[in-house]
Design a protein around this motif. Structure first.
Motif, PDB file in Angstrom:
ATOM      1  N   PHE A 183       0.908  -1.264   0.041  1.00 62.08           N
ATOM      2  CA  PHE A 183       0.109   0.041  -0.145  1.00 62.08           C
ATOM      3  C   PHE A 183       0.929   1.289   0.057  1.00 62.08           C
ATOM      4  N   ASP A 184       1.855   1.390   0.941  1.00 59.22           N
ATOM      5  CA  ASP A 184       2.710   2.747   1.041  1.00 59.22           C
ATOM      6  C   ASP A 184       3.372   2.886  -0.498  1.00 59.22           C
ATOM      7  N   LEU A 185       3.881   1.714  -1.089  1.00 62.19           N
ATOM      8  CA  LEU A 185       4.567   2.037  -2.312  1.00 62.19           C
ATOM      9  C   LEU A 185       3.562   2.523  -3.290  1.00 62.19           C
ATOM     10  N   ALA A 186       2.532   2.027  -3.438  1.00 58.22           N
ATOM     11  CA  ALA A 186       1.500   2.396  -4.301  1.00 58.22           C
ATOM     12  C   ALA A 186       0.852   3.674  -4.067  1.00 58.22           C
ATOM     13  N   ASN A 187       0.823   4.136  -2.879  1.00 55.62           N
ATOM     14  CA  ASN A 187       0.318   5.392  -2.531  1.00 55.62           C
ATOM     15  C   ASN A 187       1.284   6.322  -2.667  1.00 55.62           C
ATOM     16  N   SER A 188       2.583   6.363  -2.385  1.00 57.76           N
ATOM     17  CA  SER A 188       3.723   6.998  -2.845  1.00 57.76           C
ATOM     18  C   SER A 188       3.468   7.461  -4.252  1.00 57.76           C
ATOM     19  N   LYS A 189       3.519   6.325  -5.063  1.00 54.58           N
ATOM     20  CA  LYS A 189       3.518   6.558  -6.554  1.00 54.58           C
ATOM     21  C   LYS A 189       2.070   7.438  -6.893  1.00 54.58           C
ATOM     22  N   PHE A 190       1.249   6.994  -6.288  1.00 57.94           N
ATOM     23  CA  PHE A 190      -0.089   7.740  -6.606  1.00 57.94           C
ATOM     24  C   PHE A 190       0.042   9.230  -6.276  1.00 57.94           C
ATOM     25  N   LEU A 191       0.635   9.570  -5.284  1.00 56.29           N
ATOM     26  CA  LEU A 191       0.550  10.879  -4.665  1.00 56.29           C
ATOM     27  C   LEU A 191       1.384  11.802  -5.383  1.00 56.29           C
ATOM     28  N   SER A 192       2.553  11.101  -6.091  1.00 65.57           N
ATOM     29  CA  SER A 192       3.594  11.846  -6.866  1.00 65.57           C
ATOM     30  C   SER A 192       2.774  12.185  -8.231  1.00 65.57           C
ATOM     31  N   LYS A 193       2.052  11.034  -8.809  1.00 70.60           N
ATOM     32  CA  LYS A 193       1.731  11.311 -10.125  1.00 70.60           C
ATOM     33  C   LYS A 193       0.257  11.951 -10.275  1.00 70.60           C
TER      34      LYS A 193
END
Length: 180
Positions: free
Chosen positions: A7-17
């Motif tokens: 979740f944290d990896l996906a959320n980090s990418k989501f927030l940046s893009k």
């Protein structure tokens, strides 16, 4: 790789893009649908999680509307904003992540209802007389999610508050700052 790290990896990418999507103040449903794609990409990388599906506003459990029992022992129909589950394909480990999303301007009553739902959803069916689970039939009430996530978007302060629930308890909090 565990469920929280995914979740944290996906959320980090989501927030940046997808910052512009969040800043446009679209509905929680739209934001969850976008986050879904990032979660799917992360779970696809790990064979342990390939059997799982990411669904927005999924409300079925073996053909019936999902229900939980809250702390007052009231039966409540439940439709999570986003879940990761096997859609019944893995009866012993069907439910992985349940996520409830709120905007910071929502009422405390609504926010706390989401938190209460996550507490109920992450309780273990094996440690409570309310749920029956024999490995062959689904419990009458949905529970046993490995991880519950309360996700609150606070645009005025440019932060995302994330609370993590396991076993019916709040186990951690995180604050993500949105870039300017």
């Amino acid at each position: 790789m565990n469920d929280k790290k995914i979740f944290d990896l996906a959320n980090s990418k989501f927030l940046s893009k997808e910052l512009s999507l969040i800043e446009s103040d679209v509905s929680e449903r739209c934001i969850c649908a976008s986050l879904k794609g990032y979660l799917e990409k992360e779970i696809e990388k790990y064979s342990k999680y390939k059997k799982y599906h990411v669904d927005v506003e999924y409300n079925r459990n073996a053909g019936h509307v999902k229900t939980i029992i809250n702390s007052d022992f009231k039966v409540i129909q439940v439709t999570c904003d986003l879940i990761i589950h096997s859609r019944g394909e893995d009866e012993k480990n069907d439910n992985l992540i349940a996520l409830e999303m709120k905007k910071s301007y929502q009422s405390e009553e609504k926010k706390n209802a989401d938190r209460e739902r996550l507490i109920a959803l992450t309780r273990s069916e094996k440690n409570n007389d309310v749920w029956s689970f024999d490995g062959k039939t689904f419990p009458r009430y949905v529970c046993g999610y490995k991880l519950g996530i309360y996700y609150e978007i606070d645009l005025p302060n440019r932060i995302i508050l994330i609370e993590y629930y396991r076993g019916g308890n709040l186990v951690g909090k995180d604050i993500k700052r949105l870039k300017n």
